[in-house]
Design a protein around this motif. Structure first.
Motif, PDB file in Angstrom:
ATOM      1  N   ALA A 108       3.076  -5.566  -8.577  1.00 39.06           N
ATOM      2  CA  ALA A 108       3.463  -4.782  -7.287  1.00 39.06           C
ATOM      3  C   ALA A 108       4.858  -4.488  -7.170  1.00 39.06           C
ATOM      4  O   ALA A 108       5.538  -3.534  -6.786  1.00 39.06           O
ATOM      5  N   HIS A 109       5.327  -5.674  -7.054  1.00 43.24           N
ATOM      6  CA  HIS A 109       6.742  -5.467  -6.405  1.00 43.24           C
ATOM      7  C   HIS A 109       7.752  -4.909  -7.400  1.00 43.24           C
ATOM      8  O   HIS A 109       8.595  -4.264  -7.066  1.00 43.24           O
ATOM      9  N   ARG A 110       7.494  -5.088  -8.775  1.00 47.90           N
ATOM     10  CA  ARG A 110       8.036  -4.308  -9.729  1.00 47.90           C
ATOM     11  C   ARG A 110       7.796  -3.033  -9.660  1.00 47.90           C
ATOM     12  O   ARG A 110       8.763  -2.128  -9.663  1.00 47.90           O
ATOM     13  N   THR A 111       6.596  -2.541  -9.621  1.00 48.16           N
ATOM     14  CA  THR A 111       6.538  -1.109  -9.535  1.00 48.16           C
ATOM     15  C   THR A 111       6.702  -0.477  -8.349  1.00 48.16           C
ATOM     16  O   THR A 111       7.419   0.778  -8.312  1.00 48.16           O
ATOM     17  N   CYS A 112       6.788  -1.181  -7.230  1.00 53.65           N
ATOM     18  CA  CYS A 112       6.770  -0.417  -5.867  1.00 53.65           C
ATOM     19  C   CYS A 112       8.461  -0.343  -5.576  1.00 53.65           C
ATOM     20  O   CYS A 112       8.820   0.552  -4.863  1.00 53.65           O
ATOM     21  N   PHE A 121      14.524   0.795  -7.753  1.00 49.35           N
ATOM     22  CA  PHE A 121      15.753   0.321  -7.385  1.00 49.35           C
ATOM     23  C   PHE A 121      16.623   0.351  -8.764  1.00 49.35           C
ATOM     24  O   PHE A 121      18.062   0.818  -8.890  1.00 49.35           O
ATOM     25  N   GLU A 122      16.108  -0.008  -9.798  1.00 51.91           N
ATOM     26  CA  GLU A 122      16.733  -0.201 -10.832  1.00 51.91           C
ATOM     27  C   GLU A 122      17.258   1.332 -11.563  1.00 51.91           C
ATOM     28  O   GLU A 122      18.266   1.531 -12.024  1.00 51.91           O
ATOM     29  N   LYS A 123      16.301   2.209 -11.443  1.00 59.90           N
ATOM     30  CA  LYS A 123      16.470   3.755 -11.876  1.00 59.90           C
ATOM     31  C   LYS A 123      17.609   4.182 -10.904  1.00 59.90           C
ATOM     32  O   LYS A 123      18.143   5.048 -11.419  1.00 59.90           O
ATOM     33  N   GLU A 182      17.686 -12.088  10.415  1.00 62.88           N
ATOM     34  CA  GLU A 182      16.171 -11.955  10.117  1.00 62.88           C
ATOM     35  C   GLU A 182      16.005 -10.669   9.626  1.00 62.88           C
ATOM     36  O   GLU A 182      16.364  -9.630  10.120  1.00 62.88           O
ATOM     37  N   GLY A 183      15.649 -10.627   8.192  1.00 64.31           N
ATOM     38  CA  GLY A 183      15.467  -9.338   7.432  1.00 64.31           C
ATOM     39  C   GLY A 183      14.225  -8.717   7.839  1.00 64.31           C
ATOM     40  O   GLY A 183      13.494  -9.227   8.549  1.00 64.31           O
ATOM     41  N   PRO A 184      14.067  -7.430   7.593  1.00 62.71           N
ATOM     42  CA  PRO A 184      12.897  -6.666   8.015  1.00 62.71           C
ATOM     43  C   PRO A 184      11.794  -7.089   7.294  1.00 62.71           C
ATOM     44  O   PRO A 184      11.533  -7.561   6.144  1.00 62.71           O
ATOM     45  N   ALA A 185      10.537  -6.850   8.083  1.00 63.54           N
ATOM     46  CA  ALA A 185       9.217  -7.257   7.523  1.00 63.54           C
ATOM     47  C   ALA A 185       8.805  -5.897   6.646  1.00 63.54           C
ATOM     48  O   ALA A 185       8.923  -4.772   7.191  1.00 63.54           O
ATOM     49  N   TYR A 186       8.811  -5.882   5.214  1.00 68.33           N
ATOM     50  CA  TYR A 186       8.361  -4.727   4.679  1.00 68.33           C
ATOM     51  C   TYR A 186       7.022  -4.554   4.266  1.00 68.33           C
ATOM     52  O   TYR A 186       6.479  -3.765   3.616  1.00 68.33           O
ATOM     53  N   LYS A 216       9.381   4.551   2.815  1.00 66.00           N
ATOM     54  CA  LYS A 216       7.987   4.976   2.822  1.00 66.00           C
ATOM     55  C   LYS A 216       7.145   4.802   1.444  1.00 66.00           C
ATOM     56  O   LYS A 216       6.120   4.489   1.463  1.00 66.00           O
ATOM     57  N   ALA A 217       7.918   5.291   0.523  1.00 63.46           N
ATOM     58  CA  ALA A 217       7.326   5.232  -0.601  1.00 63.46           C
ATOM     59  C   ALA A 217       6.940   3.895  -1.231  1.00 63.46           C
ATOM     60  O   ALA A 217       5.842   3.727  -1.914  1.00 63.46           O
ATOM     61  N   ALA A 218       7.728   2.942  -0.875  1.00 67.08           N
ATOM     62  CA  ALA A 218       7.553   1.524  -1.618  1.00 67.08           C
ATOM     63  C   ALA A 218       6.343   1.083  -0.749  1.00 67.08           C
ATOM     64  O   ALA A 218       5.367   0.381  -1.373  1.00 67.08           O
ATOM     65  N   GLN A 219       6.460   1.237   0.665  1.00 66.01           N
ATOM     66  CA  GLN A 219       5.180   0.722   1.265  1.00 66.01           C
ATOM     67  C   GLN A 219       3.886   1.291   1.149  1.00 66.01           C
ATOM     68  O   GLN A 219       2.850   0.661   1.271  1.00 66.01           O
TER      69      GLN A 219
END
Length: 344
Positions: free
Chosen positions: A39-43, A48-50, A124-128, A280-283
């Motif tokens: 899911a990490h890769r898909t979402c 990101f790579e694209k 401290e980074g964001p909670a995603y 929004k899209a990733a989450q």
């Protein structure tokens, strides 16, 4: 999440070897393996790579192991972005291992709920994503839908109740919430231990892993278990009639955070990765794939998905984050007390 590491030190070395490593167009991150990593890769990773033309190198390492590597590599870190689910960002930020984040450099930061971005200045980074801990129950066999953590004490449910050992992260959070509902605090877990003792005497059982929960629901007439929202979805995919509900007293939350590693040369690119993680899209994608709760207030979920997570202003209002630093400081003593209780 159960911690695992897949020859991470070797993997990191292989990833970063060679003089052709392009610092400005390659990121090294950790992910958690299995369905999560897919899911990490898909979402996040593929989008990101694209969008950037950069490449992401993944080291499969769960939170504790990834943090141990980060500490060991303090003077020459190899991760650019590091993801945690157990609160390690609090300690990492305090130790200077993580960089403070300027919210103005994240186009999606303004859409995050306040709790998900509260400590950017500390590092401290964001909670995603959020793994919400509530009540997973069999909607057909259970005589009623639970609404409260105190429903776990209902004698009618005792012989059909599954508790999870507190060596399991989700089990720990469920126990601490039961303890709080019984009047306990992080300074006093005895009310929770007393409640567990009564439940075991009445017929409840303790398991250690999530597959054991599925086995109990599928084969041994379990009706209810305090556990994570995503697992109700796992049970349904296995053909069981499971649902998830947040307890009225509050919902313990495991924050999954994306953190900017200090002393790395390509932090602008790393910030872009973090920004996509909180979009929004990733989450929406993570919620659909795994039933993790979004922290982006603009995320729109179908009714089916929303029923499995803490969703919207009302849904996240009841989220509780027990202090990860206190949990870690007391873990050994609590586990010893727990083991004595369940052995009686």
């Amino acid at each position: 999440m159960k911690y695992r590491i897949a020859s991470a030190a070797v993997a990191v070395s292989a990833v970063l070897s060679g003089t052709a490593f392009a610092q400005d167009k390659t990121l090294t991150i950790n992910s958690f393996g299995g369905a999560y990593e897919q899911a990490h890769r898909t979402c996040v990773i593929d989008p990101f790579e694209k969008e950037t033309g950069a490449k992401v190198q993944i080291v499969t390492a769960y939170s504790a192991d990834a943090f141990a590597q980060l500490r060991a590599q303090k003077d020459a870190p190899q991760f650019d972005v590091i993801n945690f689910s157990g609160g390690q960002e609090i300690v990492g930020a305090a130790e200077g291992l993580l960089s403070p984040i300027d919210a103005s450099k994240l186009s999606n930061a303004g859409d995050l709920y306040d709790f998900a971005k509260a400590n950017f200045a500390k590092g401290e980074g964001p909670a995603y994503s959020i793994a919400a801990i509530g009540l997973v129950y069999d909607s057909v066999k259970s005589p009623k839908a639970p609404t409260s953590w105190k429903d776990l004490l209902d004698p009618a449910l005792s012989e059909h109740l599954v508790l999870t050992d507190i060596s399991n992260g989700y089990g720990m959070l469920g126990f601490l919430m039961l303890n709080q509902s019984e009047g306990g605090t992080l300074e006093n877990i005895q009310p929770g231990l007393d409640a567990v003792s009564k439940l075991l005497e009445a017929g409840a059982i303790v398991v250690s892993t999530s597959p054991e929960i599925q086995q109990e629901f599928a084969q041994n007439d379990a009706w209810i278990a305090p556990y994570a929202s995503d697992y109700a979805y796992t049970l349904r995919k296995a053909g069981l009639t499971a649902k998830f509900v947040q307890g009225s007293e509050g919902t313990p939350a495991s924050f999954i955070t994306s953190n900017l590693v200090a002393n790395r040369p390509n932090q602008e690119l790393a910030l872009k990765f973090i920004d996509i993680s909180i979009s929004k899209a990733a989450q929406e994608c993570f919620a659909e794939a795994l039933r993790y709760s979004p922290t982006n207030s603009k995320a729109e979920l179908s009714g089916e998905v929303a029923a499995d997570v803490a969703y919207g202003e009302e849904g996240v209002k009841g989220l509780i984050r027990f202090d990860p630093a206190k949990i870690e400081a007391n873990r050994k003593a609590w586990v010893e007390a727990w083991n004595k209780t369940i052995a009686q």
